[in-house]
Design an enzyme around this catalytic site. Structure first.
Site, PDB file in Angstrom:
ATOM      1  N   VAL A   1       0.841  -1.202   0.000  1.00 19.93           N
ATOM      2  CA  VAL A   1       0.000   0.000   0.000  1.00 19.93           C
ATOM      3  C   VAL A   1       0.871   1.245   0.000  1.00 19.93           C
ATOM      4  CG1 VAL A   1      -1.829   1.245   1.204  1.00 19.93           C
ATOM      5  CG2 VAL A   1      -1.832  -1.253   1.190  1.00 19.93           C
ATOM      6  N   TYR A   2       1.830   1.292   0.899  1.00 23.30           N
ATOM      7  CA  TYR A   2       2.730   2.444   0.989  1.00 23.30           C
ATOM      8  C   TYR A   2       3.520   2.619  -0.312  1.00 23.30           C
ATOM      9  CZ  TYR A   2       6.573   5.410   2.589  1.00 23.30           C
ATOM     10  OH  TYR A   2       7.498   6.425   2.725  1.00 23.30           O
ATOM     11  N   ALA A   3       4.092   1.519  -0.805  1.00 18.96           N
ATOM     12  CA  ALA A   3       4.888   1.604  -2.030  1.00 18.96           C
ATOM     13  C   ALA A   3       4.050   2.121  -3.193  1.00 18.96           C
ATOM     14  CB  ALA A   3       5.502   0.246  -2.367  1.00 18.96           C
TER      15      ALA A   3
END
Length: 242
Positions: free
Chosen positions: A152-154
């Site tokens: 999600v962050y990436a």
């Protein structure tokens, strides 16, 4: 230190801790006045009191759409101009996608992508009218290769890196430089979600970067001759691949 930013006004979102605070300290040392934007009122006011008149406090929760829309008018009301905008505020969601809470995904994508886009959109008219400006966005090493422990962050950083590079090509003709700094793991509160054993292993192996080291790179980007744009700096600990 040379006062390379003397006479300039910078604004930093998420400036009360981590990379944002290190960036603030580096810009102050280089002679800039800095509008410190963060939702943590106690931290903002404490830093402003410690640093003196060169820091202009602005307490805003950027996830509040109405408050977010008032950010640039308040910067200009308080500081009169804006030469440098560092879009740094962000949050982290790591781990397996199946374990991520939908609300956490929404909040992170909103802050890491939507807020950055809206903030940059809002600062552009002022910079275009003046014919100059610098915009720096805190991206991540995760924007440059798929990291399996943080999908999600990436993904948010892949999106924002595309935004920086495409918008840069729209605004350079107005004298505005735009670039991203993409550090690997930095010792900040964003690592609080890392598994304890992974964080300890990274510390012991020298696989983390200090926030001040990222700030040094940001200052380098800002102090190049106007004819030079540092489009994207990817920085990682030397031992990252161990």
């Amino acid at each position: 230190m040379s006062k390379a930013l003397a006479g300039k006004v910078a604004a930093i979102t998420g400036g009360a801790s981590g990379i944002g605070l290190a960036s603030l300290e580096a810009m102050l040392a280089a002679g800039a006045r800095v509008v410190l934007i963060d939702r943590d009122e106690a931290a903002v006011m404490a830093i402003a009191e410690q640093q003196g008149d060169a820091v202009i406090p602005l307490v805003i929760d950027l996830l509040d759409p109405q408050r977010c829309a008032q950010m640039v008018p308040q910067i200009l009301e308080k500081a009169g101009q804006l030469d440098i905008f560092h879009a740094n505020a962000g949050m982290y969601v790591g781990g397996d996608l199946v374990d991520a809470e939908p609300d956490a995904i929404d909040r992170m994508l909103n802050l890491n992508i939507n807020v950055v886009m809206k903030n940059v959109r809002d600062v552009l008219p002022h910079m275009i009218a003046r014919g100059t400006g610098d915009i720096i966005v805190t991206s991540s090493l995760a924007a440059h290769f798929p990291t399996p422990w943080e999908p999600v962050y990436a993904s948010s950083k892949w999106a924002i890196d595309c935004f920086v590079q495409t918008t840069r090509r729209q605004v350079f003709k107005h004298g505005i430089r735009m670039g991203a700094v993409s550090p690997g793991p930095v010792i900040t509160a964003l690592l609080a979600d890392w598994p304890a054993e992974k964080l300890q292993e990274a510390k012991e192996s020298g696989s983390l970067i200090e926030a001040s080291e990222v700030a040094d790179v940001i200052l380098f980007m800002l102090t190049r001759p106007r004819g030079v744009t540092i489009r994207d700096v990817v920085m990682l600990p030397t031992n990252f691949d161990l």
